[in-house]
Each structure stands twice: as C-alpha cells, then as structure tokens.
Design a protein around this motif. Structure first.
Motif, short mmCIF file in Angstrom:
data_model
loop_
_atom_site.label_atom_id
_atom_site.label_comp_id
_atom_site.label_asym_id
_atom_site.label_seq_id
_atom_site.Cartn_x
_atom_site.Cartn_y
_atom_site.Cartn_z
N TYR A 358 0.88 -1.16 0.10
CA TYR A 358 -0.03 -0.02 -0.17
C TYR A 358 0.95 1.21 0.07
CZ TYR A 358 -4.26 -2.50 0.54
OH TYR A 358 -5.30 -3.50 0.41
N ILE A 359 1.80 1.35 0.69
CA ILE A 359 2.64 2.63 0.87
C ILE A 359 3.43 2.83 -0.54
CG2 ILE A 359 3.00 2.93 3.16
CD1 ILE A 359 5.66 1.83 3.04
N GLU A 360 3.80 1.80 -1.26
CA GLU A 360 4.13 1.86 -2.68
C GLU A 360 3.40 2.59 -3.66
OE1 GLU A 360 7.13 1.23 -4.42
OE2 GLU A 360 7.87 1.78 -2.36
N ARG A 361 2.11 2.44 -3.38
CA ARG A 361 0.92 2.93 -4.19
C ARG A 361 0.40 4.11 -3.68
NH1 ARG A 361 2.12 -1.80 -4.88
NH2 ARG A 361 1.90 -2.85 -7.04
N ASP A 362 0.30 4.60 -2.49
CA ASP A 362 -0.16 5.79 -1.82
C ASP A 362 0.87 6.31 -1.05
OD1 ASP A 362 -1.71 7.69 -0.71
OD2 ASP A 362 -3.48 6.29 -0.45
N CYS A 363 1.19 7.70 -1.79
CA CYS A 363 2.36 8.44 -1.06
C CYS A 363 1.95 9.26 0.14
CB CYS A 363 2.87 9.25 -2.10
SG CYS A 363 3.80 8.36 -3.49
N GLU A 364 0.65 8.99 0.38
CA GLU A 364 0.32 9.81 1.85
C GLU A 364 0.60 8.83 3.10
OE1 GLU A 364 -3.92 11.30 1.71
OE2 GLU A 364 -3.64 11.56 -0.33
N LEU A 365 0.73 7.59 2.92
CA LEU A 365 1.04 6.46 3.85
C LEU A 365 2.31 6.38 3.96
CD1 LEU A 365 -1.65 4.15 2.44
CD2 LEU A 365 -2.19 5.79 4.13
N GLN A 366 2.68 6.00 5.22
CA GLN A 366 3.93 5.78 5.86
C GLN A 366 4.14 4.54 6.99
OE1 GLN A 366 6.07 8.56 7.89
NE2 GLN A 366 4.16 9.53 8.90
N SER A 367 5.26 3.91 6.71
CA SER A 367 5.27 2.86 8.13
C SER A 367 5.99 3.55 9.21
CB SER A 367 5.88 1.56 7.51
OG SER A 367 7.27 1.50 7.73
N ILE A 368 5.55 3.09 10.37
CA ILE A 368 6.13 3.81 11.51
C ILE A 368 7.13 2.73 12.12
CG2 ILE A 368 5.78 4.74 13.83
CD1 ILE A 368 5.29 6.86 11.61
N GLY A 369 8.18 2.99 12.71
CA GLY A 369 8.99 2.08 13.49
C GLY A 369 9.25 0.76 12.56
N GLY A 370 9.95 -0.08 13.54
CA GLY A 370 10.18 -1.38 12.71
C GLY A 370 9.10 -2.42 12.99
N LEU A 371 9.66 -3.64 12.53
CA LEU A 371 8.47 -4.85 12.90
C LEU A 371 8.57 -5.32 14.33
CD1 LEU A 371 9.71 -7.04 9.94
CD2 LEU A 371 7.96 -5.27 9.82
N LEU A 372 7.11 -5.45 14.88
CA LEU A 372 6.86 -5.86 15.93
C LEU A 372 7.15 -7.32 16.22
CD1 LEU A 372 5.58 -3.10 15.70
CD2 LEU A 372 3.49 -3.98 17.13
N ASP A 373 7.00 -7.98 15.34
CA ASP A 373 7.32 -9.47 15.35
C ASP A 373 7.97 -10.09 14.07
OD1 ASP A 373 5.14 -9.50 13.97
OD2 ASP A 373 3.85 -10.91 15.03
N SER A 374 8.09 -11.24 14.09
CA SER A 374 8.63 -11.86 12.54
C SER A 374 7.88 -13.22 12.60
CB SER A 374 9.91 -12.17 12.71
OG SER A 374 10.38 -12.72 11.64
N LYS A 375 7.20 -13.36 11.30
CA LYS A 375 6.34 -14.51 11.03
C LYS A 375 6.27 -14.83 9.52
CE LYS A 375 2.58 -11.83 12.45
NZ LYS A 375 1.65 -11.55 13.57
N GLY A 376 5.30 -16.02 9.08
CA GLY A 376 5.34 -16.09 7.73
C GLY A 376 3.94 -16.62 7.19
N TYR A 377 3.70 -16.50 6.16
CA TYR A 377 2.28 -17.12 5.62
C TYR A 377 2.72 -18.44 4.96
CZ TYR A 377 0.68 -12.13 5.08
OH TYR A 377 0.55 -11.01 5.23
N GLY A 378 1.59 -19.32 5.44
CA GLY A 378 1.84 -20.80 4.91
C GLY A 378 0.70 -21.14 4.23
N ILE A 379 0.53 -22.26 3.54
CA ILE A 379 -0.35 -22.80 3.08
C ILE A 379 -1.16 -23.66 4.11
CG2 ILE A 379 -1.45 -24.55 1.26
CD1 ILE A 379 0.75 -23.65 -0.50
N ALA A 380 -2.35 -23.24 4.50
CA ALA A 380 -2.96 -24.04 5.76
C ALA A 380 -3.98 -24.98 5.13
CB ALA A 380 -4.03 -22.87 6.40
N LEU A 381 -3.99 -26.27 6.14
CA LEU A 381 -4.40 -27.53 5.49
C LEU A 381 -5.27 -28.13 7.10
CD1 LEU A 381 -1.32 -28.29 4.41
CD2 LEU A 381 -2.88 -28.90 2.71
#
Ligand code: ASP
Length: 582
Positions: A358-381
């Motif tokens: 989204y921030i790449e597409r909308d220049c009014e947006l910005q991200s604040i600070g770093g990442l709060l955690d670290s995880k991943g997307y997986g195929i759920a079964l």
C-alpha cells in the motif's frame, strides 16, 4: 476431495452449539488417505481451496479462474507442478480466523477445521495457536507486524536544515528563475538598444534630440542586471525604462516577481508553521504513550491475536486501550483500515507485506518504526492432512526456482501504477514547479510582445526621420550597410579612374593645364610632396563635375611623377565623395 484420496469415516471430534467444532487430538492424525505422502504429484485430484479476498494476494478478476493475485498465481504454479485441479471458495465470514472464548475458530481456520475445504492459499499467518488446530506448509512469504500512519505535512516536507529557505521552491524552479532573470536583463538591454525612445538627450530630456554626443541609453548590461535584480527583490531600482517596449518587459517582470515571491513567501510560512505544530510519532512507544491518535488492527486476524495474547507490557496496554475503544478500532478489511488512516488520527497495525504494497501505491501513507514480530504465510490445511509435506516440498521448489520472488515482483512492483513513492520528492518538486509554471509562460509571452513593440516604435520613429534613429541597433546596422555600399562604390570608381590614368598615359600626349600648374605650384608653396587639386567644379551637374575632374586629372597626371599618382587618386576619391553628397 476426490480422485485418489478417499475419505474414511472416522469420529474426529464433536460439535456443540456453544463450542463449535472440537477435534480430539488422538484422532487428529488418523485420517486415512489413499495417498502416498511421498507421492510426486496429485494427478487427478480436485482440491477445494478456501480464500480470503485481500489485495494483492487474492482478488476477484474476469479471467477463467475468476480470481487473480499472488496466491492465485502460486496456486496455479503448484497445480501445474502437482497436476491437480482446484475449485476456489471464498470464506463466508470474511475473516482469517481467530479463536473465541469458547474455543471456536472462525474464518479460514474454522473452515479448514470443519473440513469444508482441503487447503487455503491466502495470506494466512502461521501462528502458534493456529498450528494447534490446522496444519501449515513451510512459509512462502516472511513478514512482521508494522504500523501504518498517514504522512503529516512535516513528513511530506523535510525537516528543517540550514537551507530550508530554499525548499519552498524546487531546484528546477530556482534554475528557471535564474534563467528568466538573465533572459529579462538581456532583453531589457537589447530592447533599450532597439527602441529609439530609450535614447534621450541629457540636456533636453523632453525635446527631440539634436546631437549624437548628448545621447544617453541608461540600460547598459550592468544596469539591466541591476534593474532586474532590484525588481526581483521587490526593492525597485534607480534605472527606469522610458520606451513602451522596455516598459512592457518591466511590467511583465514585475508581475512575474510578484507572483513568484508571493508563492515563495506563502510556502515558506507554511513550512515554518507546520514544523511548530506537529508532534511526530516514530515508534510503537510513541503511539502507546498518546491518546490523540487511535490505533487498531484487522478484526479476527493474527495481528489482533498478537496483541490479545501478548505478555509484553506495552502491547498489553495497547490491547486494553484497543479493546475498550469506542467506536471500535478494529476494521473488517485492510482497505477499511487504510481509509481510516487517511481520514486522520488513526494508526493501523498491519502485516508488513500488505503495508509495503500500500505505501508503494499511496504516497500519503508511511510505516512507523520497525517490525513488532517476525512470522510467515503458509498454505493452511486441515489438521493431519497428508497434503502438507507435498505442499511444503512444492513451496521449497518454487522458492529455489525464484518463482516466488518473481511473483512478488509481479504483484508488488510491476503492477504498480503511477509514480513510485520513492520518487516522491521529485514528484513534489514537479508539482511545485507546475504551480508556478504558468507565470513563466506569461513572462515569455510578455517578452515577445515587448519585441514587437520595439519594432513598432522603430517604425513610428522612422517617420519623423529622427536623429536618434541612428543610435538604435537597426539605425546603426543601416548606417554600417550604407557605409559599406559607399566604400564599394568608391573602390569601383577609383579602379575606373586608375584605368583612365593608365589609358591616358599610353594614348595621349602630355599637355599642360593651368589647373595642374596651379596645383603643383600650390603643393610647392606648401613644401609638401604629393598632389593637390581643385575639387570644386563650376558646373552644378555631378556627372559634368566628375567628367571635368577626370579631364583635369588626366592633365595633371601628365605632369606629376608616378609616385604621386596614388595620392592624387585618393584626393579624387574624396572629391567624388564630396560631389556625391552634394
Ligand atoms: N494474515 C493475517 C491473518 O492471518 C491477517 C492479519 O491479522 O493481519 O490473520
């Protein structure tokens, strides 16, 4: 599931009104599938794939599948490799899934838990609590929770530096301004030389001019530069234009400087005001320690669950504030969250993968600070699904072949429309240039009008045959041209006369002339070497005077030495010049 996978009738768990589905762990892994877990492919199977609509992972489309996006491409790649077919089901309640107080799961996790689908290929985050009830393949994308906030004016502009005073106008405007200043100064100088009315008599300023020496044109190069810079700085100057052409240049330049300086002043004032007013939020701690900006997450997702389950004091405090906020700070979709962020005073905590999109597409947006955690997307079964290993192997395969990377580039970068926000500063400069660009057009149009006016002035003045016409650029050019013509004529005439001398020397016998004798005696009396002759003919006609002089010359030429003939010829030239002017 169909094809080689056969469902066996087992008691896997039970369902109650209050709890929903509860699978007994002792049965969880006892699914009987007629499929070898080490199978190379899933040929002949038709799998039911449950999806959650989320940009750019899964979106509705008009193609054969009816959906498009990163996850759909991933599904197609997998189906090509494993040779299975699939049907897509949208999750009915429109959530990823969270466990309620009664232990029931909703969303995609609930669908899989209830075996209403065979797998889910969506942005489903692998979490500890979900792994309790469903299985996941190896992650196909890594991410973390991040904070999305709308940019304040201070962020849009940069923080103040020593050269903040230059920032209200872009670099291109500064360069154009310098160019315009030099152009206007040069035009002023040129038109002042072009227009007869810019020349005036020092003694008799308001009368028509009489002598060339008295004439003055105040717009020298230095004075022109001084005039233009005086106007630009809104200070005026002691050099004032007199002709209409130069006055047009002055008026247009004054208008230009007025608009440019006004817009510069307004923008600089805005810069300074904004800097005083904003209280920046640069981290989660800043967000947690204030009340003005509300913050929230997607409803019934892993991000919400992260805060709910967190034992870290700051996140616990944030959760209690979020929970008690009214109206609710939880949104039904990322789009809704972004709309709230843009509306102001709302920070949306979302996963970095979507935030990046989204921030790449909308220049009014910005991200604040770093990442709060670290995880991943997986195929759920569903829990215990024999498809898990083969799905994990395929994910690794796609990762190694850099297909996952290519798909990410396709959906995050290649599909981007418009100017990337990385080039935002440049875009701002362009817009700042655009906002004052019109005045540059007006300036150039004014200069063209001033040129036309200068030509008109010359034409008007030329009817009066004024003396100062000769002082203008055109006047000087005409004079130069005329002089050039006269010199050429003289040269031709002289050549003819020299020829006559030679012819006369060859063909005629020497004869004495009273005029020549007079001239020779005059020369002798002056003690000079050379010749002299009487230029004044008695006959008024130029041709007759000229022919008389030619006859005289021939006569003289017989009496004087050859060395003196050249001097004599020069004298003739001056005489013929005199006769010409008569
Ligand atoms: N992908 C997340 C999930 O699986 C959505 C979120 O909560 O941000 O729940």
């Amino acid at each position: 599931m169909s094809g080689r996978v056969k469902k066996a009738m087992f008691m896997l768990g039970n369902w109650t009104q209050s709890r929903g589905w509860k699978f007994d762990s002792k049965y969880a892994n006892k699914w009987e599938f007629d499929i070898d877990p080490d199978a190379e492919d899933l040929a002949g199977l038709t799998l039911r794939v449950v999806v959650y609509l989320e940009e750019p992972f899964v979106m509705r489309a008009n193609n054969k599948i009816g959906y498009e996006g990163f996850c759909i491409d991933l599904l197609v790649e997998m189906s090509n490799l494993l040779k299975f077919n699939f049907t897509i089901i949208e999750v009915v309640d429109g959530t990823y899934g969270i466990e309620d107080d009664a232990g029931r799961w909703n969303g995609i996790i609930g669908v899989l838990q209830r075996h209403e689908a065979d797998l889910s290929v969506s942005a489903v985050t692998i979490t500890y609590s979900r792994v309790e009830v469903v299985d996941f393949s190896l992650p196909f994308m890594h991410l973390g929770i991040s904070i999305l906030l709308a940019k304040s004016n201070e962020d849009v502009h940069q923080k103040s530096t020593l050269f903040t005073f230059l920032e209200p106008l872009s670099f291109s405007v500064w360069i154009s301004l310098l160019g315009s200043y030099l152009l206007v100064s040069f035009t002023m100088w040129l038109l002042a030389r072009f227009s007869p009315y810019e020349w005036f008599d020092i003694q008799q300023i308001d009368e028509r001019d009489k002598s060339m020496d008295n004439h003055k044109n105040q717009f020298s190069i230095l004075n022109s530069l001084w005039f233009a810079v005086g106007s630009l700085m809104q200070q005026g100057s002691d050099v004032i234009p007199r002709a209409a052409a130069t006055r047009i240049v002055a008026v247009i330049w004054w208008m230009f400087t007025l608009i440019l300086i006004s817009s510069y002043t307004a923008q600089l004032a805005a810069f300074l005001t904004v800097e005083r007013m904003t209280t920046p939020i640069e981290s989660t701690a800043d967000l947690a320690s204030q009340q003005k900006i509300k913050y929230g997450t997607l409803k019934s997702g892993s991000t919400m669950d992260f805060f709910r389950e967190s034992k870290i004091p700051i996140y616990e405090r944030m959760w209690s504030i979020m929970e008690s906020s009214s109206p609710t700070v939880f949104v039904n979709s990322s789009r809704e969250g972004i709309a709230r962020v843009k509306a102001g005073n709302y920070a949306y905590m979302m996963e970095s993968s979507m935030l990046e999109y989204y921030i790449e597409r909308d220049c009014e947006l910005q991200s604040i600070g770093g990442l709060l955690d670290s995880k991943g997307y997986g195929i759920a079964l569903p829990k215990g699904s024999p498809l898990r290993d083969i799905m994990s192997r395929t994910v690794l395969q796609l990762q190694e072949r850099t297909i996952l990377e290519a798909l990410k580039n396709k959906w995050w970068r290649d599909r981007r429309e418009g100017v990337p926000c990385a080039a935002q500063k440049e875009t701002q400069s362009v817009s700042s240039f655009k906002s004052v660009f019109g005045i540059f057009y007006v300036l150039f149009a004014g200069l063209v009008i001033a040129f036309l006016m200068a030509i008109g002035e010359y034409c008007v003045e030329s009817r009066h045959r004024s003396f100062r016409l000769q002082l203008t650029v055109i006047g000087k050019l005409i004079m130069w041209w005329q002089e050039l013509g006269t010199v050429e004529k003289k040269t031709v005439k002289n050549r003819r006369k020299l020829r006559n001398i030679q012819l006369d020397n060859i063909s005629e016998r020497p004869r004495t002339s009273p005029n020549a004798e007079a001239n020779r005696s005059l020369l002798a009396s002056n003690g000079q070497q050379g010749v002299s002759m009487d230029c004044t003919g008695e006959e008024p006609s130029t041709s007759r005077v000229a022919s008389g002089r030619a006859t005289n010359f021939r006569r003289i030429s017989r009496m004087i030495p050859l060395r003196d003939e050249i001097l004599l010829q020069r004298r003739i030239s001056s005489c013929s010049g005199t006769s010409h002017s008569q």
